[in-house]
Design an enzyme around this catalytic site. Structure first.
Site, mmCIF file in Angstrom:
data_model
loop_
_atom_site.group_PDB
_atom_site.id
_atom_site.type_symbol
_atom_site.label_atom_id
_atom_site.label_comp_id
_atom_site.label_asym_id
_atom_site.label_seq_id
_atom_site.Cartn_x
_atom_site.Cartn_y
_atom_site.Cartn_z
ATOM 1 N N GLY A 199 0.735 -1.256 0.000
ATOM 2 C CA GLY A 199 0.000 0.000 0.000
ATOM 3 C C GLY A 199 0.761 1.301 0.000
ATOM 4 O O GLY A 199 0.127 2.355 -0.030
ATOM 5 N N GLY A 201 2.718 2.659 -2.347
ATOM 6 C CA GLY A 201 2.997 3.222 -3.658
ATOM 7 C C GLY A 201 2.121 4.412 -4.003
ATOM 8 O O GLY A 201 0.992 4.551 -3.521
ATOM 9 N N CYS A 204 -1.076 3.243 -5.660
ATOM 10 C CA CYS A 204 -1.722 2.106 -5.008
ATOM 11 C C CYS A 204 -2.767 2.608 -4.019
ATOM 12 O O CYS A 204 -2.496 3.527 -3.236
ATOM 13 C CB CYS A 204 -0.686 1.259 -4.274
ATOM 14 S SG CYS A 204 -1.389 -0.165 -3.395
#
Length: 387
Positions: A199, A201, A204
């Site tokens: 998570g 990114g 993301c």
């Protein structure tokens, strides 16, 4: 249900404390690392090591993990995990091309030493890898990245174990996880390098959609500790938006750092360049006319599309859309077009070298033991940052 009270940290929560250093110049810093992989049963390249290079990786994302990006990064000794969607014939052609050597003393075939094929965990993925492996000259396909969003499923661990048994002469990169116990399990199942990050990114949205995740710096520190105790290695995957974040990942114990958004928007990533026009606050007056007779200057900006690989855009492009039991866990954005990736590479490597001089680390491998983190509420001045 339980609550863990221990504070966990992200890259934005810390700075690295400077200390007295004997280094006279950034050029004195050695960014190369050499690794021997725990479970890989293959040839060494020098001094009993299986890998030598600058341990920064391009992510296996559209617009980043391309063959063009791989070739450009390898010239600097950097690594690329290719996108999963390349066809068998494209991969065979790429890895079978005549020997491409680096302009560096190691003189290894850079596609063998600095590029990984990426797969998922279905029978189709296994068959695809097997098909490429059989057609590629022996030893040319050295690395595989077994990549799933959720590395905590029993099915994933079983696949890694099955793959290791079938391909002992391939270096396995596997992930993603964020905790020490799963890092250990993957290494014991046959992985050589574990990808860490759920998570963090830039494109993301897993943390938003699911509420699941782990602050990235703490995840890197805890997984590195677990991996190194078993002779394994980790990749800090995601969450880096500046060269300083890359430095913090290395200082926290990462052996490799994987980049997505920081390498997006370049010629080597492909994609269409999108031009947009914006009205600015600058006024243009016509000579000899009334002051009220003016127009606003129009500014032209160029962008490239970038999206998460679990986004609706990626699923539509590669699979015809999202399955009816899934939701999108990625966003689609426009990143500024940045031309050739060479300038970005210089910016990242220059930042790391500078950080090492501040921390007193002559070699990148020494940064973790030289660095002291300071917890802080704010890491930099934002006066001139654009909204």
């Amino acid at each position: 249900m339980r609550i863990e009270d221990e504070i966990k940290l992200d890259y934005s929560d810390v700075l690295i404390r400077p200390k007295r250093s004997t280094l006279g110049s950034r050029k004195d810093v050695d960014l190369e690392r050499g690794f021997t992989f725990r479970n890989y049963d293959g040839d060494t390249i020098d001094d009993y090591r299986h890998y030598r290079g600058v341990p920064i990786m391009a992510s296996n994302m559209d617009g980043v993990g391309t063959v063009e990006m791989a070739d450009k990064l390898a010239q600097q000794g950097m690594f690329t995990c290719l996108v999963k969607t390349l066809a068998v014939n494209e991969l065979v052609d790429y890895f079978n091309k005549e020997k491409h050597t680096l302009p560096r003393p190691s003189n290894n075939d850079y596609r063998k030493e600095h590029v990984a094929m990426s797969i998922g965990i279905t029978d189709t993925d296994l068959a695809k890898f097997n098909g490429v492996y059989k057609q590629v000259t022996k030893g040319n396909l050295k690395y595989v990245c077994i990549d799933v969003a959720n590395g905590y499923s029993e099915r994933f661990g079983n696949f890694v174990r099955k793959f290791r048994k079938k391909f002992p002469n391939v270096v396995i990169i596997a992930g993603n996880v964020v905790t020490g116990e799963m890092t250990e399990e993957l290494i014991l199942n046959g992985a050589d390098i574990v990808k860490v990050g759920i998570g963090p990114g830039s494109v993301c949205t897993t943390r938003i959609q699911t509420g699941v995740g782990y602050p990235q710096l703490s995840a890197v520190m805890e997984c590195a500790d677990a991996a190194h105790g078993l002779g394994g290695h980790i990749i800090a995957d995601g969450g880096c938006s500046t060269p300083g974040d890359v430095v913090k990942a290395f200082a926290g114990g990462a052996d490799f750092v994987m980049l997505g958004g920081m390498l997006a928007g370049h010629d080597e990533g492909g994609g269409n360049i999108i031009t947009k026009h914006y009205e600015t606050n600058e006024l243009i007056y016509e000579l000899g006319t009334h002051l009220d007779n003016h127009t606003r200057k129009i500014e032209e900006k160029s962008f490239v599309q970038f999206y998460g690989m679990s986004s609706d855009a990626a699923n539509t492009k590669h699979f015809g859309g999202l399955k009816d039991y899934r939701s999108s866990e990625g966003r689609e954005v426009l990143v500024p077009y940045r031309g050739n990736v060479a300038n970005t590479i210089q910016d990242i490597l220059g930042g790391i070298r500078s950080a090492c001089t501040y921390a007193g680390a002559q070699r990148l491998k020494h940064l973790m033991r030289c660095a002291t983190f300071i917890r802080c509420n704010d890491t930099h001045n934002r006066v001139f940052e654009k909204n």
